[in-house]
Scaffold this active site. Structure first.
Site: not given
Ligand code: G6P
Length: 609
Positions: A2, A27, A74, A98-99, A481, A485, A488, A504, A604
């Site tokens: 948030c 956020r 969020w 937030n929290g 990765e 992507k 996501e 396997h 994020k």
């Molecule tokens: C969230 C974001 C990701 C990010 C992860 C870790 O899940 O959506 O994109 O990689 O957090 O975030 P950080 O800020 O610790 O790299």
């Protein structure tokens, strides 16, 4: 997570709050709201959905008021809807949070016994009532917040206003970020500097546990014990341009194309003609690194994948043992910490709750020290680590991380080289690796030129439900990765495997409907990978291979497409090969019409456990 913003302004607060919320939307973006105070009247607007939905309601019936608080959410407790959106109002108090408050259920019962009725399922409403209950006993807002935080268990950053005290906002933080924006004759609170950059670049970072009271011309900061303290004012280097989208359709696309510059900035003044420069880890950095006998890396999401690449690099070139673990698991596990182990926390935001908690947990586990690899200099992870090496990616707004990843790799490559030299890596090999690293910005730039081919390739994925990514060795994290992507932002189910593991289990999934994406740079494992690819071909699978220009891989056929990338060196290949996978995910998502920068259910900066 948030996002929070609050104002004790000389002008109407709502437009400032809405602009700040838009910068904080990364956020969380499932509902938004604001409340302002004019004289002694509190007015509020809330809406499910993005900030612009709430803004439209506000603009249809705007109201004045120079003191205010706002929030983009969020969801943690309670579904995303208007009732659960912040600000919450109880009695004379309005609050944004937030929290997560862990003891909200017992507090709720106590407050219900005092006659409080609750309209939402949130822990936040409980906190709001708690503060109102203290005010009812005759306390001022600031003292009521100071009293309430003593009773809270969990993590919070809050901003609170009371209709009894026009012109004042009280904020508090523990385990979630909050900072003060110092304006001219007005003051603000925000979750990060981005939210405030349009108003001021004078920032005060609050310490964990701090409580602050702001008004237009004044501010007072207190520790959680209620003692007055001063905190330093910083000049933020963020510019408004850095957080704007410019000519790009999405932030993610902008950030993908910013990578050559971001990586170049990250390497600047850190590597020269003779290798990695001295003192890049800070004053006592080298002294501490000399004692390192092994490393434990902790991180989440994309940052975790960067850590996985680093394990291959450091073990190969510095011959030091490295373990990599997702922070959420590490913190609850009794990890064995051999003497001389350095804990490395990798985090773009520096506020990820799991990473931060794991780093704090490490203090009692007997590490040699902690190193933060992070993109936000004033973040909690950076402030609490012994050593730091910053990525210089600039603000990353797209929820799916791109330039943060490649700049993390650049910093981890510097760390690898530093340790490798210290451990006596052969000088010729060391120089070769340094030359490769210096080539990285250009190599990424060249890899970006593949975009037109990726746009065509993306069409093949639009109607698919699944995809498999393969890589070997240090390209397994690259495959992970790439698959992260894709899932996501396009919502296509994607998995990644080390290619040797295919037989396997995952091979059972391969048929004509399953695109298989392989990362195939030149290297000792290329022949092994080629055999794995034959296994896919033999089952009629559709193969898409990103191959090094130097790798001898068969030409494209109807069921297999070979796309050429110049890796510009084995060492830097993981960073270079990530680029086409980012572009692939991006263009598939664009074709599928998803919300690229703010994919559903994600945020994020995950500042809750
Ligand atoms: C969230 C974001 C990701 C990010 C992860 C870790 O899940 O959506 O994109 O990689 O957090 O975030 P950080 O800020 O610790 O790299």
């Amino acid at each position: 997570m948030c996002g929070i913003i609050a104002a004790a302004a000389q002008r109407d607060a709502a437009p400032l709050l809405i602009a700040g919320l838009k910068a904080l939307e990364y956020r969380g973006y499932d509902s938004a709201g604001l409340a302002v105070l004019e004289e002694r009247q509190l007015r509020r607007v809330r809406a499910k959905g993005k900030v612009r939905e709430m803004e439209a309601i506000y603009l249809a019936d705007p109201f004045p008021g120079s003191t205010g608080i706002a929030h983009t959410r969020w969801a943690t407790h309670g579904v995303p809807n208007e009732e659960n959106a912040h600000p919450h109002m109880v009695g004379r108090v309005a609050l944004v949070h937030n929290g997560i408050i862990e003891n909200h259920a017992s507090l709720r019962e106590k407050l219900q016994a005092k006659g409080y009725l609750f309209t939402s399922e949130t822990d936040t409403e409980v906190m709001t009532a708690l503060i109102d209950a203290h005010i009812s006993k005759g306390m001022r807002l600031r003292d009521a917040v100071l009293a309430a935080v003593q009773e809270l268990e969990g993590a919070y950053a809050i901003a609170v206003i009371s209709s009894d005290e026009p012109g004042r906002v009280v904020g508090a933080r523990r385990g979630a970020p909050l900072l003060i924006g110092v304006g001219i004759g007005e003051n603000f609170l925000g979750s990060d500097a981005q939210a405030l950059v349009q108003i001021t670049n004078k920032i005060i970072y609050l310490d964990d546990g701090d409580v602050v009271e702001i008004s237009r011309g004044n501010m007072q900061i207190y520790t959680i014990a209620g003692e007055r303290v001063e905190r330093a004012v910083h000049e933020s280097e963020l510019s408004v341009d850095a957080v704007e989208r410019g000519e790009y359709r999405h932030y993610m696309q902008k950030e993908i194309f910013e990578q050559p510059r971001a990586v170049a900035n990250t390497l600047e003044t850190r590597i020269g003609a003779n290798g990695v420069l001295p003192n890049i880890f800070g004053v006592n950095g080298e002294e501490l690194l000399e004692k390192v006998k092994g490393l434990h890396i902790i991180a989440c999401g994309t940052s975790y994948h960067a850590g996985m690449v680093a394990k291959y690099w450091i073990e190969e070139h510095a011959r030091l043992p490295v373990s990599v673990e997702v922070a959420s698991e590490y913190r609850y596990r009794e990890a064995v910490v051999p003497e001389g182990t350095l804990l490395v926390a990798i985090s773009q935001s520096g506020e990820t709750a799991d990473t931060l908690a794991a780093m704090r947990e490490s203090h009692r586990r007997g590490y040699l020290g902690t190193l933060a690899i992070c993109n936000v200099p004033e973040s909690s992870v950076v402030r609490e680590a012994d050593l730091k090496l910053m990525t210089r990616a600039g603000p990353e707004i797209g929820v799916a991380s791109t330039k943060a990843f490649t700049t993390q790799l650049a910093v981890l490559a510097l760390l690898t080289l530093h340790l490798a030299k210290q451990q006596g890596l052969d000088a010729t090999r060391y120089n070769d690796l340094c030359v490769q690293l210096q080539r990285l910005p250009r190599a990424i730039d060249e890899a970006l030129q593949i975009e037109p081919q990726i746009i065509k390739l993306a069409e093949r994925f639009v109607h698919r439900h699944h995809a498999l990514f393969l890589g070997r060795g240090m390209h397994h994290p690259v495959a992970l990765e790439g698959s992260l992507k894709l899932k996501e932002i396009s919502y296509i189910h994607a998995e990644a495997y080390p290619a040797g593991e295919l037989k396997h289990g995952p091979l059972a999934l391969v048929d004509e409907d399953m695109p298989v994406v392989a990362v195939a740079p030149n290297g000792p494992l290329l022949d092994k990978l080629k055999s794995n690819l034959q296994e896919v071909r033999a089952r009629g699978g559709e193969l898409i291979v990103f191959a090094d220009t130097a790798a001898h891989i068969d030409e494209s056929t109807t069921r297999s497409l070979i796309l050429r990338i110049d890796a510009a060196g084995e060492f830097i290949a993981p960073a270079v090969f990530t680029v086409p996978l980012q572009l692939l995910a991006y263009h598939v998502a664009v074709l599928r019409g998803t919300d690229v920068d703010q994919p559903r259910n994600l945020a994020k900066s995950v500042t809750v456990e």
